[in-house]
Design a protein around this motif. Structure first.
Motif, PDB file in Angstrom:
ATOM      1  N   LYS A   2       0.825  -1.213   0.000  1.00 49.52           N
ATOM      2  CA  LYS A   2       0.000   0.000   0.000  1.00 49.52           C
ATOM      3  C   LYS A   2       0.860   1.265   0.000  1.00 49.52           C
ATOM      4  N   THR A   3       1.861   1.292   0.855  1.00 48.45           N
ATOM      5  CA  THR A   3       2.706   2.490   0.957  1.00 48.45           C
ATOM      6  C   THR A   3       3.479   2.721  -0.331  1.00 48.45           C
ATOM      7  N   THR A   4       3.971   1.659  -0.943  1.00 51.91           N
ATOM      8  CA  THR A   4       4.676   1.792  -2.216  1.00 51.91           C
ATOM      9  C   THR A   4       3.750   2.354  -3.285  1.00 51.91           C
ATOM     10  N   LEU A   5       2.513   1.890  -3.302  1.00 50.95           N
ATOM     11  CA  LEU A   5       1.532   2.412  -4.249  1.00 50.95           C
ATOM     12  C   LEU A   5       1.313   3.906  -4.030  1.00 50.95           C
ATOM     13  N   ILE A   6       1.166   4.311  -2.774  1.00 49.81           N
ATOM     14  CA  ILE A   6       0.918   5.722  -2.478  1.00 49.81           C
ATOM     15  C   ILE A   6       2.105   6.582  -2.896  1.00 49.81           C
ATOM     16  N   ARG A   7       3.320   6.105  -2.670  1.00 50.70           N
ATOM     17  CA  ARG A   7       4.499   6.850  -3.109  1.00 50.70           C
ATOM     18  C   ARG A   7       4.450   7.060  -4.621  1.00 50.70           C
ATOM     19  N   HIS A   8       4.013   6.056  -5.336  1.00 53.12           N
ATOM     20  CA  HIS A   8       3.894   6.163  -6.792  1.00 53.12           C
ATOM     21  C   HIS A   8       2.863   7.230  -7.162  1.00 53.12           C
ATOM     22  N   VAL A   9       1.719   7.237  -6.463  1.00 53.58           N
ATOM     23  CA  VAL A   9       0.676   8.230  -6.760  1.00 53.58           C
ATOM     24  C   VAL A   9       1.190   9.637  -6.467  1.00 53.58           C
TER      25      VAL A   9
END
Length: 344
Positions: free
Chosen positions: A20-27
């Motif tokens: 989840k955190t990796t996804l948010i960093r991407h966003v």
């Protein structure tokens, strides 16, 4: 009209360590000009995810727009924690264009979606979509996928088992509430295994939900944001194991903090954490460590016995160095033995 338009909110759910955190960093890094705000709910009082995201250094989401809530699962503390956090973000100038909410890995998303039906929130916000991030490799290994035959066999052997495994309930509730499911870490699976996992997940969901394979959460932000699901108006299509309950608790899980002395070698620490996870059935280990003689802080992330590490940033001047790890498992796991093993 812009001042009275509802602000879209994306809820990002998923089991422990799914990405989840990796996804948010991407966003955050690919916001396409959007002013973003972020609410993070962690299980345990070491703000690992918040620390990671605050150090992204992206203009789209300044540090003041990142709110951490660590007083328990957000879905259980809507009135006490969620509403004040939302009000604080809406009072900011300029107001955010889009709000992201990262739930705890043990959270049920549907009670949070229900909160957006409250009159004080409905007029200002709408749930643009619920995104469930799945650790494809873990699911393919059977760690969090439903297996009715296996559960039936367990019930036959143990008459005290009169309900589903709580881990499976959490996992299934996250899938059932989703508008988009990301099969993350897809690069760890063969094409055949990935398609099998995709089919198994699709069979669990009673409505059409797009399932997309991703690696490190990389997906066009225009796909992730702008789903326009208005999930608060679609609650009946999102069944939950807990629909008949007024609320739920997390008595099935436990978490504690371990303080670590400086370590000599980062790889050796990861190996030790993997061994402890295998021996004591630890679900998740995450936190920071100090490596002797190194100017950088070590970030450690573990899902079961799969542990990764990286130096995330230099220790700041005057910052108290030292290691702290969050350990999460099912209720009753041996804190004393785990702590002793980590201290060796």
């Amino acid at each position: 009209m812009a001042s009275i338009a509802k602000i879209p909110v994306t809820i990002i759910t998923g089991f422990l360590g799914a990405g989840k955190t990796t996804l948010i960093r991407h966003v955050l890094a690919h916001s396409a000009g959007r002013r973003l705000a972020l609410i993070i709910n962690e299980f345990g009082d070491v703000g690992v995810d918040g620390e990671i995201l605050k150090n992204c250094g992206v203009d789209s989401c300044p540090e003041d727009n990142i709110v951490e809530l660590a007083n328990g699962c957000l879905c259980c503390t809507v009135a006490d924690d969620f509403l004040p956090a939302i009000e604080g973000l809406l009072a900011r100038e300029p107001r955010p264009d889009h709000i992201l909410i990262e739930t705890s890995g043990l959270a049920l998303p549907k009670p949070l979606v229900k909160a957006f039906d409250w009159p004080g929130i409905r007029a200002k916000l709408t749930v643009d979509g619920v995104i469930a991030v799945v650790d494809a490799a873990a699911v393919a290994d059977g760690r969090f996928a439903a297996d009715e035959e296996k559960l039936a066999a367990q019930r036959a052997l143990d008459p005290s088992l009169d309900h589903d495994n709580p881990l499976e309930e959490v996992y299934e509730d996250q899938l059932l509430c989703a508008d988009l499911i990301l099969l993350n870490k897809a690069d760890l699976l063969s094409d055949e295994a990935l398609e099998k996992t995709r089919a198994e997940i699709a069979a669990q969901i009673p409505r059409a939900v797009k399932i997309v394979a991703t690696r490190e959460g990389r997906l066009d932000v225009e796909v992730l944001l702008g789903l326009d699901a208005a999930a608060e108006d679609d609650l009946l299509a999102r069944p939950s194991h807990h629909d008949s309950e007024e609320g739920h608790d997390h008595d099935d899980f436990d978490t504690f903090i371990v303080a670590l002395d400086p370590v000599a070698d980062a790889a050796a620490l990861s190996e030790k954490l993997a061994s402890v996870a295998r021996d004591h059935d630890v679900l998740r280990i995450k936190g920071f460590a100090e490596v002797a003689g190194k100017p950088m802080r070590l970030l450690v992330q573990g899902v079961g016995a799969r542990v990764s590490h990286q130096f995330d940033r230099p220790w700041r001047a005057g910052e108290q160095r030292g290691g702290r790890l969050v350990v999460i498992g099912q209720k009753g796991f041996d804190r004393v033995a785990i702590t002793a093993a980590l201290m060796v």
